[in-house]
Design an enzyme around this catalytic site. Structure first.
Site, mmCIF file in Angstrom:
data_model
loop_
_atom_site.group_PDB
_atom_site.id
_atom_site.type_symbol
_atom_site.label_atom_id
_atom_site.label_comp_id
_atom_site.label_asym_id
_atom_site.label_seq_id
_atom_site.Cartn_x
_atom_site.Cartn_y
_atom_site.Cartn_z
ATOM 1 N N CYS A 38 0.871 -1.266 -0.198
ATOM 2 C CA CYS A 38 -0.032 0.099 -0.033
ATOM 3 C C CYS A 38 0.930 1.085 -0.197
ATOM 4 O O CYS A 38 2.326 1.010 0.064
ATOM 5 C CB CYS A 38 -0.735 -0.059 1.314
ATOM 6 S SG CYS A 38 -1.814 -1.576 1.442
ATOM 7 N N LYS A 40 7.804 -13.932 -23.006
ATOM 8 C CA LYS A 40 8.242 -12.893 -22.418
ATOM 9 C C LYS A 40 9.105 -12.153 -23.606
ATOM 10 O O LYS A 40 8.811 -10.667 -23.876
ATOM 11 C CB LYS A 40 9.118 -12.997 -21.302
ATOM 12 C CG LYS A 40 8.632 -13.421 -19.976
ATOM 13 C CD LYS A 40 8.287 -12.020 -19.267
ATOM 14 C CE LYS A 40 6.664 -11.751 -19.444
ATOM 15 N NZ LYS A 40 5.866 -12.650 -19.016
ATOM 16 N N ARG A 64 1.257 2.035 -5.925
ATOM 17 C CA ARG A 64 1.449 0.874 -5.005
ATOM 18 C C ARG A 64 0.315 0.128 -4.671
ATOM 19 O O ARG A 64 0.105 -0.913 -3.849
ATOM 20 C CB ARG A 64 2.071 1.495 -3.675
ATOM 21 C CG ARG A 64 3.297 2.068 -4.018
ATOM 22 C CD ARG A 64 3.839 2.898 -2.558
ATOM 23 N NE ARG A 64 4.153 2.127 -1.481
ATOM 24 C CZ ARG A 64 5.164 1.193 -1.516
ATOM 25 N NH1 ARG A 64 6.251 1.320 -2.369
ATOM 26 N NH2 ARG A 64 5.443 0.230 -0.637
ATOM 27 N N GLU A 120 6.250 -10.504 -26.365
ATOM 28 C CA GLU A 120 5.114 -9.728 -25.989
ATOM 29 C C GLU A 120 5.957 -8.364 -25.714
ATOM 30 O O GLU A 120 5.202 -7.209 -26.005
ATOM 31 C CB GLU A 120 4.454 -10.230 -24.603
ATOM 32 C CG GLU A 120 5.336 -10.348 -23.371
ATOM 33 C CD GLU A 120 4.171 -10.588 -22.517
ATOM 34 O OE1 GLU A 120 3.118 -10.051 -22.177
ATOM 35 O OE2 GLU A 120 4.704 -11.369 -21.531
ATOM 36 N N ASN A 177 1.037 -0.115 6.091
ATOM 37 C CA ASN A 177 1.495 -0.830 4.693
ATOM 38 C C ASN A 177 2.309 -1.920 5.302
ATOM 39 O O ASN A 177 3.114 -1.838 6.033
ATOM 40 C CB ASN A 177 2.282 0.194 3.954
ATOM 41 C CG ASN A 177 3.024 -0.718 2.946
ATOM 42 O OD1 ASN A 177 2.524 -1.691 2.392
ATOM 43 N ND2 ASN A 177 4.292 -0.333 2.593
ATOM 44 N N GLY A 178 1.685 -3.155 4.987
ATOM 45 C CA GLY A 178 2.458 -4.449 5.248
ATOM 46 C C GLY A 178 1.541 -5.600 5.494
ATOM 47 O O GLY A 178 0.434 -5.359 5.192
ATOM 48 N N TRP A 213 -3.579 -1.653 -1.196
ATOM 49 C CA TRP A 213 -3.610 -2.956 -2.086
ATOM 50 C C TRP A 213 -3.899 -4.152 -1.044
ATOM 51 O O TRP A 213 -3.341 -4.566 -0.340
ATOM 52 C CB TRP A 213 -2.067 -3.112 -2.407
ATOM 53 C CG TRP A 213 -2.068 -4.190 -3.187
ATOM 54 C CD1 TRP A 213 -1.421 -5.459 -2.710
ATOM 55 C CD2 TRP A 213 -2.463 -4.574 -4.584
ATOM 56 N NE1 TRP A 213 -1.452 -6.274 -3.927
ATOM 57 C CE2 TRP A 213 -2.085 -5.833 -4.977
ATOM 58 C CE3 TRP A 213 -2.919 -3.760 -5.942
ATOM 59 C CZ2 TRP A 213 -2.367 -6.406 -6.265
ATOM 60 C CZ3 TRP A 213 -3.266 -4.233 -6.834
ATOM 61 C CH2 TRP A 213 -2.943 -5.559 -7.023
ATOM 62 N N LYS A 247 -2.762 -5.087 -19.572
ATOM 63 C CA LYS A 247 -2.527 -5.740 -18.326
ATOM 64 C C LYS A 247 -3.566 -6.832 -17.849
ATOM 65 O O LYS A 247 -3.162 -7.829 -17.397
ATOM 66 C CB LYS A 247 -2.347 -5.030 -17.179
ATOM 67 C CG LYS A 247 -1.833 -5.396 -16.027
ATOM 68 C CD LYS A 247 -0.491 -6.244 -16.215
ATOM 69 C CE LYS A 247 0.007 -6.838 -14.860
ATOM 70 N NZ LYS A 247 1.202 -7.579 -14.973
ATOM 71 N N GLU A 270 7.261 -19.780 -21.103
ATOM 72 C CA GLU A 270 7.285 -18.409 -20.412
ATOM 73 C C GLU A 270 8.403 -17.467 -21.192
ATOM 74 O O GLU A 270 8.291 -16.575 -21.570
ATOM 75 C CB GLU A 270 7.367 -18.703 -19.078
ATOM 76 C CG GLU A 270 7.282 -17.174 -18.313
ATOM 77 C CD GLU A 270 6.171 -16.335 -18.630
ATOM 78 O OE1 GLU A 270 6.276 -15.017 -18.169
ATOM 79 O OE2 GLU A 270 5.194 -16.860 -19.190
ATOM 80 N N HIS A 310 11.091 -33.524 -35.238
ATOM 81 C CA HIS A 310 10.012 -33.725 -35.887
ATOM 82 C C HIS A 310 9.217 -32.704 -36.746
ATOM 83 O O HIS A 310 8.221 -32.747 -37.138
ATOM 84 C CB HIS A 310 9.041 -34.416 -34.909
ATOM 85 C CG HIS A 310 9.534 -35.383 -34.184
ATOM 86 N ND1 HIS A 310 9.649 -36.663 -34.483
ATOM 87 C CD2 HIS A 310 10.014 -35.570 -32.808
ATOM 88 C CE1 HIS A 310 10.047 -37.720 -33.631
ATOM 89 N NE2 HIS A 310 10.275 -36.851 -32.590
HETATM 90 C C1 AGP Z 1 1.887 -11.935 -19.437
HETATM 91 O O1 AGP Z 1 2.826 -11.129 -19.412
HETATM 92 C C2 AGP Z 1 0.566 -11.434 -20.212
HETATM 93 N N1 AGP Z 1 0.550 -10.118 -19.349
HETATM 94 C C3 AGP Z 1 -0.402 -12.173 -20.142
HETATM 95 O O2 AGP Z 1 -0.202 -13.307 -20.806
HETATM 96 C C4 AGP Z 1 -1.276 -12.767 -18.723
HETATM 97 O O3 AGP Z 1 -0.600 -13.697 -18.219
HETATM 98 C C5 AGP Z 1 -2.579 -13.363 -19.253
HETATM 99 O O4 AGP Z 1 -3.030 -12.405 -19.946
HETATM 100 C C6 AGP Z 1 -3.378 -13.769 -17.901
HETATM 101 O O5 AGP Z 1 -3.437 -12.700 -17.110
HETATM 102 P P1 AGP Z 1 -3.995 -12.915 -15.586
HETATM 103 O O6 AGP Z 1 -2.757 -13.526 -14.979
HETATM 104 O O7 AGP Z 1 -4.372 -11.704 -15.198
HETATM 105 O O8 AGP Z 1 -5.097 -13.913 -15.659
#
Ligand code: AGP
Length: 609
Positions: free
Chosen positions: A2, A487, A27, A490, A99-100, A73, A604, A483, A506
């Protein structure tokens, strides 16, 4: 995580508090509140972003020159006006923002209830207000002794700002592990969780250390140690500009969040392991419920799905419970065969991803129990799941997830271990050995950030012109390669694919030519030689091999560039190799001049189908 602020001086506090909170919204932004000392202490709180509180206060005349504020938060108790800070003790003697996380708040609640205290919120923070009041009254002592006794009694992390009814012109603060700085100028004294909140007013600050307290008067700050003795502090000058400050000096939120991983991993571990024992009791997921699980089905999107793929390997290996993993957008429409004794696990940072939420509802509609592993308290998925295990990554601002991913891995490991024990598939000795190793992960992650970051930054700049990249590995290394590949894609817009190393020949190996970038993750000893021969096949076709492996695995002879990570048990290597993969993606993207925090076409939280 927070944001807290405070001001005590000659100017109107409300303007300074709201301005400070607006600089700390990164935060936490699910609810907010302020307490202003007028004749008595006036408290105003609201759910949602700070703008809601500002609206609420827009027609209030608050001339008080002493006050504290908070932007939340949520960790304990959903985002609501009732759970928002400031919190007060039963008779209003103590008002505080925090905060904590207070880890032993349940035990303290029972103690205080025995002494007649009542509780109106679901927060761990309200306990602090009543505990300080309890000591204040029991020992008829002043603020500093009440606060010091409280610091000795509570377990967890905190930065608190406290106003006592009987000390009108003072704000008291204390901290342990959560950040706080104190500022001063000719107009008064200031406190905040972070520099941006006070840079507009002063660059003259004090850093208060762990288990220390201070009293903020209108024109001086007095510091105390845990014995209540006055101590002196050196005033420092802040050089930063505001934007840099919000990122704490980091260029992007993503790299800042990568550096926060040791701390948030430690926090997440600390919230579930107590006295060498895992406890999910707070979520309602009892040992008995665990032992009745016949199958596990993990469903998620994007990076959260990749946590699921890693978890599948660990859950099956340790608990021998069959585990399936699926992409939520497929799961929700393919009429999955679900069994009553099955547990459907939904993993999500935001807790609002539409496909994952629909998958949850689909499972519930079929009468199957659901567990959510979520980072945002009070989010839809958290509210609708039967059980919730929160990750404590704090707010994640960068679109590309990093710290939330790492804390989800931790919760997945703990779930696998607790399930294995409840199924009698591991001994208590093995159980302890696994927990011991998990508790080492924050230090190992920190050592990668300390020792390898510069090398990774250097080698990454050599790849910025690349059009394609391949990530390969076997078992958990394949899972984490998924992953790594996402990374890079994206945030750098370089096309990349992750492959199970044994699958390459294959078909896909036809794409390997001179200098094709292939990132080989090689941490799993039991399939090491197999992966080595796959890397050799790539090398012989001209591929450029960047390998990630622990000291005890030698891939030097096939590697053009080798990055070494600390050793751990095979189940936990994704938590270490992913740090290197995150840094690679980040530095390659930065070397292309891309705004990594807000990559094109991405959001996000994907709240639409
Ligand atoms: C990951 O870096 C992306 N932002 C995206 O793949 C994300 O993981 C996916 O949209 C799932 O989001 P969530 O964890 O909020 O459900």
């Amino acid at each position: 995580m927070c944001g807290i602020v405070g001001y005590n001086g000659k100017n109107k506090a409300i303007d300074i508090l709201l301005d400070g909170l607006s600089k700390l919204e990164y935060r936490g932004y699910d609810s907010a509140g302020v307490a202003i000392r007028e004749k008595d202490i006036k408290i105003f709180k609201s759910k949602g972003k700070l703008v809601n509180l500002k609206e609420k206060l827009s027609n209030k005349r608050l001339n008080g020159t002493c006050g504290i504020g908070h932007t939340r938060w949520a960790t304990h108790g959903e985002p609501s006006e009732n759970n928002a800070h400031p919190h007060i003790s039963n008779d209003g003697n103590v008002t505080l923002v925090h905060n904590g996380i207070i880890e032993n708040y349940l035990e303290l609640t029972q103690k205080l209830k025995k002494h007649g205290y009542k509780f109106y919120s679901e927060t761990d923070t309200e306990v602090l207000a009543n505990l300080i009041d309890y000591y204040y009254k029991k020992y008829k002592i002043g603020p500093i002794d009440a606060i010091n006794r409280t610091m000795v009694r509570v377990r967890g992390s905190y930065a608190i700002a406290v106003m006592f009814e009987e000390y009108p012109d003072e704000i008291w603060v204390a901290r342990k592990d959560s950040p706080m700085i104190i500022g001063q100028n000719e107009d008064g004294t200031y406190l905040a969780s972070d520099v941006p909140a006070m840079l507009k007013y002063t660059r003259q600050v004090y850093y208060i250390d762990n288990m220390e307290a201070a009293c903020l008067k209108k024109n001086q700050v007095i510091f105390f140690d845990l014995n209540g003795d006055v101590i002196t502090k050196e005033m420092k000058t802040i050089e930063w500009d505001i934007t840099a400050a919000e990122k704490e000096g980091y260029e992007h939120f993503m790299i800042k969040e990568i550096h926060e991983q040791p701390e948030v991993i430690k926090k997440t571990i600390g919230s579930y392991i107590n006295n060498k024992t895992i406890s999910f009791e707070e979520s309602g997921l009892t040992k008995e419920a665990l032992s009745n699980i016949k199958q596990v089905y993990i469903v998620a999107c994007g990076s959260a799905y990749h946590v699921g793929v890693c978890a599948q390997y660990v859950i099956e290996e340790l608990s021998k419970v069959q585990t399936r993993v699926d992409i939520a957008s497929e799961f929700r429409y393919r009429k999955p065969l679900l069994d009553k004794d099955e547990l459907v696990i939904i993993i999500s940072q935001s807790g609002e991803t539409a496909d994952s939420l629909a998958a949850l509802r689909e499972a519930k509609s079929r009468g199957v129990k659901t567990l959510a592993i979520v980072n945002v308290v009070g989010s839809s998925i958290a509210r609708e799941a039967d059980y919730v295990l929160y990750t404590l990554a704090g707010p994640e601002i960068a679109v590309a997830t990093t710290k939330a991913f790492s804390t989800q891995l931790i919760v997945a490991y703990l779930f696998a271990i607790e399930l294995a024990l409840s199924k009698g598939q591991i001994t208590k000795t093995k159980y302890n050995e696994l927990l011991k190793e998990i508790e080492k992960l924050p230090t190992s992650v920190q050592s990668i950030l300390d020792n390898d970051l510069k090398n990774i930054q250097k080698i990454s700049s050599e790849f910025s012109y690349k059009q394609d990249a391949f990530y390969i590995g076997r078992g958990l290394d394949y899972a984490i390669s998924l992953e790594g590949s996402l990374k890079l894609k994206e945030i750098s817009y370089i096309h990349s694919e992750a492959y199970a190393a044994g699958e390459l020949k294959h078909g896909t190996i036809s794409l390997i030519e001179d200098n094709t970038l292939v990132i080989g993750v090689v941490t799993q000893e039991d399939v090491y030689e197999k992966t080595l021969s796959n890397l050799t096949e790539v090398k012989s076709r001209g591929g450029y091999i960047l390998s990630i492996s622990p000291e005890n695995i030698d891939v030097k002879k096939v590697s053009n560039y080798s990055i070494k990570i600390p050793q751990t048990l095979k189940y936990f290597y994704p938590s270490l190799s992913v740090i290197v993969l995150q840094l690679l993606g980040y530095y390659i993207a930065v070397s292309k001049g891309i705004d990594v925090d807000k990559p094109r076409n991405l959001a996000k939280s994907v709240t639409v189908e």
